[in-house]
Design a protein around this motif. Structure first.
Motif, mmCIF file in Angstrom:
data_model
loop_
_atom_site.group_PDB
_atom_site.id
_atom_site.type_symbol
_atom_site.label_atom_id
_atom_site.label_comp_id
_atom_site.label_asym_id
_atom_site.label_seq_id
_atom_site.Cartn_x
_atom_site.Cartn_y
_atom_site.Cartn_z
ATOM 1 N N GLY A 177 0.786 -1.218 0.000
ATOM 2 C CA GLY A 177 0.000 0.000 0.000
ATOM 3 C C GLY A 177 0.818 1.268 0.000
ATOM 4 N N ARG A 178 2.139 1.179 -0.113
ATOM 5 C CA ARG A 178 3.006 2.348 -0.162
ATOM 6 C C ARG A 178 3.581 2.506 -1.555
ATOM 7 N NH1 ARG A 178 4.260 4.070 5.041
ATOM 8 N NH2 ARG A 178 3.707 2.600 6.683
ATOM 9 N N PRO A 203 -1.675 3.409 -6.324
ATOM 10 C CA PRO A 203 -2.794 3.254 -7.267
ATOM 11 C C PRO A 203 -4.084 3.846 -6.718
ATOM 12 C CG PRO A 203 -1.572 1.196 -7.015
ATOM 13 C CD PRO A 203 -1.071 2.124 -5.962
ATOM 14 N N GLU A 204 -4.985 4.182 -7.613
ATOM 15 C CA GLU A 204 -6.253 4.771 -7.224
ATOM 16 C C GLU A 204 -7.070 3.831 -6.331
ATOM 17 O OE1 GLU A 204 -9.399 7.370 -6.761
ATOM 18 O OE2 GLU A 204 -7.337 7.693 -7.428
ATOM 19 N N LEU A 210 -9.097 3.162 -0.648
ATOM 20 C CA LEU A 210 -9.128 2.490 0.645
ATOM 21 C C LEU A 210 -8.610 3.390 1.757
ATOM 22 C CD1 LEU A 210 -7.900 -1.121 -0.230
ATOM 23 C CD2 LEU A 210 -10.163 -0.476 0.595
ATOM 24 N N HIS A 211 -7.512 4.096 1.493
ATOM 25 C CA HIS A 211 -6.931 4.971 2.506
ATOM 26 C C HIS A 211 -7.878 6.111 2.872
ATOM 27 C CE1 HIS A 211 -2.626 3.613 1.247
ATOM 28 N NE2 HIS A 211 -3.306 2.676 1.853
ATOM 29 N N GLU A 212 -8.607 6.626 1.909
ATOM 30 C CA GLU A 212 -9.517 7.744 2.138
ATOM 31 C C GLU A 212 -10.927 7.283 2.493
ATOM 32 O OE1 GLU A 212 -9.330 10.134 -1.349
ATOM 33 O OE2 GLU A 212 -7.228 10.724 -1.042
ATOM 34 N N ALA A 223 -16.361 -0.997 1.459
ATOM 35 C CA ALA A 223 -16.058 -1.813 2.638
ATOM 36 C C ALA A 223 -15.532 -0.979 3.791
ATOM 37 C CB ALA A 223 -15.033 -2.890 2.278
ATOM 38 N N MET A 224 -15.060 0.233 3.533
ATOM 39 C CA MET A 224 -14.466 1.073 4.569
ATOM 40 C C MET A 224 -15.367 2.227 4.977
ATOM 41 S SD MET A 224 -11.543 -0.294 5.204
ATOM 42 C CE MET A 224 -10.680 1.006 6.062
ATOM 43 N N ALA A 225 -16.575 2.258 4.506
ATOM 44 C CA ALA A 225 -17.464 3.378 4.802
ATOM 45 C C ALA A 225 -17.741 3.479 6.296
ATOM 46 C CB ALA A 225 -18.776 3.219 4.037
ATOM 47 N N GLY A 226 -17.524 4.648 6.859
ATOM 48 C CA GLY A 226 -17.783 4.871 8.267
ATOM 49 C C GLY A 226 -16.757 4.272 9.204
ATOM 50 N N HIS A 227 -15.597 3.886 8.667
ATOM 51 C CA HIS A 227 -14.590 3.241 9.523
ATOM 52 C C HIS A 227 -14.093 4.193 10.617
ATOM 53 C CE1 HIS A 227 -11.227 0.708 10.711
ATOM 54 N NE2 HIS A 227 -10.425 1.735 10.552
#
Length: 240
Positions: A52-53, A62-63, A68-70, A75-79
Motif C-alpha cells: 500500500g506504499r 494506485p487509485e 481504501l486509505h480515504e 467496505a471502509m465506509a464509516g470506519h
C-alpha cells in the motif's frame, strides 16, 4: 567438492559438527556495513509491511489503494466513525475502572459516551475530559436518586433533621481522591466541570440520550405480558 579444494581441513569424528574456534561465525566488516545499510532503509520489523506504499518518492499509490486509505471504498465506509466510537467507550471504561462505580453507573457512563458529539465541548473535547464530566453527571445523579434527593415533593415533607441525615449519606464523586487526581491530570477545575456539565445536559436533551445505557435497553419488550400487582394476584390461586 573436497574440503581441501575449499581451503578447509576435513573434520575429525570426535569434533563437533559446528566449529566454535576463534573467528568462526564472526561477520566480516563489509557484510556488517551492508547489513546495516539494508536494515536502515528496509522493513524495520518482521511484522511491518510495505503493502500500500509507493515504490519511490516520485511515484504515487494506485487509485484503488487511495480509495481504501480515504475510506471511499464501500467496505471502509464509516470506519473512522466506528473507531472513534470505540475509542470513546474504551477510554471511558478505563476511567470507570479506576473509580469505585457500580456496574449500572459504569454502563450509564459508557452509554452516554458512545453517542455524544464531542465537538460540542469546544477546545475541551478530549475524550478523557468529557468522560470525567460524564462520570460526575451520571454518578451524582444516580446516588441522588437512590437517596430520593431528586424528589422535591418528598423532600418538602421531611423535617430538617431528616434532610440533614440524607445529605450526610450523600457521597458525591468529587469527594473521591482518585477522581480528583484524574481531574488534576486533565487540568480541570470546578468551574470548567460545571461549564462542561451544562454543555453535557444540552447534548443529552438534543440527542435524546437520557436513557442511554451501554448493553442494556431502557425500554421493555412489548411482546412480554404486562406485569402488575393486580394481575399477579389474579393469576395466583386462592389459598385454601
Amino acid at each position: 567438492m573436497r574440503y581441501e579444494d575449499q581451503g578447509l581441513r576435513e573434520p575429525r569424528d570426535d569434533e563437533p559438527w559446528v566449529s566454535s574456534g576463534p573467528g568462526d561465525g564472526s561477520l566480516p566488516r563489509t557484510e556488517a556495513v551492508k547489513d546495516e545499510r539494508v536494515r536502515r532503509w528496509d522493513v524495520a520489523t518482521p511484522s511491518a509491511t510495505l503493502i500500500g506504499r509507493a515504490q519511490s518518492p516520485n511515484e504515487d499509490v494506485p487509485e484503488r489503494l487511495r480509495r481504501l486509505h480515504e475510506e471511499r471504498h464501500p467496505a471502509m465506509a464509516g470506519h473512522s466513525e466506528r473507531m472513534h466510537r470505540l475509542d470513546k467507550i474504551r477510554i471511558a471504561h478505563a476511567i470507570c475502572s479506576r473509580l469505585d462505580l457500580t456496574p449500572w453507573e459504569r454502563d450509564r457512563v459508557l452509554g452516554l459516551m458512545a453517542d455524544l458529539d464531542l465537538t460540542a465541548f469546544g477546545s475541551q473535547r478530549a475524550i478523557p475530559t468529557v468522560a470525567l464530566v460524564v462520570v460526575s453527571h451520571v454518578v451524582d445523579r444516580e446516588r441522588q436518586r437512590q437517596l430520593g434527593l431528586h424528589d422535591g415533593d418528598r423532600l418538602a415533607e421531611l423535617s430538617a433533621d431528616s434532610m440533614e441525615r440524607l445529605y450526610e449519606l450523600y457521597d458525591p464523586i468529587t469527594d473521591d481522591e482518585t477522581y480528583q487526581q484524574l481531574l488534576d491530570r486533565q487540568d480541570l477545575t470546578t468551574t470548567n466541570v460545571n461549564r462542561l456539565k451544562r454543555v453535557l445536559k444540552s447534548q443529552i436533551e438534543e440527542r435524546d440520550l437520557d436513557g442511554s445505557v451501554l448493553g442494556r435497553s431502557p425500554f421493555r419488550d412489548p411482546n412480554l405480558p404486562t406485569v402488575s400487582a393486580d394481575s399477579d394476584r389474579a393469576e395466583r390461586p386462592e389459598d385454601t
